[in-house]
Design a protein around this motif. Structure first.
Motif: not given
Length: 277
Positions: A178-184, A25-32, A172-175
């Motif tokens: 959404k998988e992280l919603e279950e990894l509280y 998830y590194e790219k997506g996390l970096s985007n936001i 929109e930028t890192a869909p």
């Protein structure tokens, strides 16, 4: 506004991701990931320093600026003072706030949270010390009165959303996030690794704010104007035992400003909201 534009914060994020096995998830996390500044209360403030960053207590106001008031049943009452931020003290930690001057944050009470933000960019020596203000508990409209004054330490850091009902930040930028919603538990551990201070009772600017429903930015749009991405969290204030901040049930308040107003140093149209359990 984003951590990816700061080499040190980008490195902090990469390291934290490596420690929590979130490499996919590194790219997506970096985007936001946001470039934030966190504040933590340290020791009681005796008003010995003029114009320092302070949480609670009373402000060091410019000599020509009256303490903010409202009129209730023909009686003049004072706003509740939350914080003063000396922008020059944190100019090296971020690039979006004014480089100099002081920001003062007030709310009328803890029901309506109608904010008043004052910006002063004059000489520190011309401020009137808080110890000279003739203001007591009874004058403050909110029943919590005057909070305890505390000095503050600050540090830049990476801010990530909670991923609970936060899809508006990444759909929109890192869909894939959404998988992280279950990894509280896992995402909470990642966030804690990114905190610059060893406490959760911290405050900040340009932070993500945990919300049950609409984000602070969407709330501001619904109340005022624009698009969510055009707004930013100017100050997030958590409940904190040191100054005695307790917003409803250990909640947080947040002051949100349109980025165009921030660029013009116009703080007359700030939104304030509350999140509590």
């Amino acid at each position: 506004f984003f951590a990816r534009n700061d080499a040190e914060l980008n490195s902090d994020l990469e390291k934290a991701i490596g420690e929590t096995d979130f490499q996919k998830y590194e790219k997506g996390l970096s985007n936001i990931a946001r470039h934030s500044v966190n504040f933590v209360t340290t020791i009681p403030d005796t008003y010995d320093e003029l114009g320092n960053t302070r949480m609670g207590g009373l402000p060091d106001l410019p000599a020509n600026v009256d303490y903010p008031t409202l009129t209730i049943d023909e009686e003049k009452k004072g706003y509740q003072f939350i914080a003063q931020i000396n922008c020059s003290f944190i100019a090296g930690l971020q690039g979006y706030l004014p480089r100099t001057g002081i920001l003062y944050f007030f709310i009328n009470d803890q029901e309506n949270f109608s904010p008043k933000v004052i910006y002063y960019d004059g000489e520190i020596e011309k401020l009137k010390s808080a110890k000279e203000l003739n203001i007591d508990e009874d004058f403050i409209y909110d029943e919590a009165g005057i909070f305890h004054p505390f000095k503050v330490d600050s540090a830049k850091c990476v801010s990530l959303p909670s991923f609970y009902n936060d899809e508006q930040y990444y759909e929109e930028t890192a869909p894939e996030l959404k998988e992280l919603e279950e990894l509280y538990d896992e995402t909470e551990a990642l966030q804690e690794l990114l905190l610059p201070f060893d406490t959760k009772s911290s405050h900040g600017t340009n932070n993500y704010v945990f919300k049950q429903h609409d984000s602070p930015e969407i709330e501001a749009v619904n109340t005022l104007k624009g698009k969510p991405e055009e707004w930013m969290v100017l100050l997030r204030v958590s409940s904190d035992n040191n100054p005695g901040f307790s917003f409803w049930d250990a909640g947080e308040i947040y002051f949100v400003i349109h980025k165009s107003d921030l660029a013009k140093k116009d703080f007359s149209n700030v939104y304030c909201g509350l999140e509590t359990s």
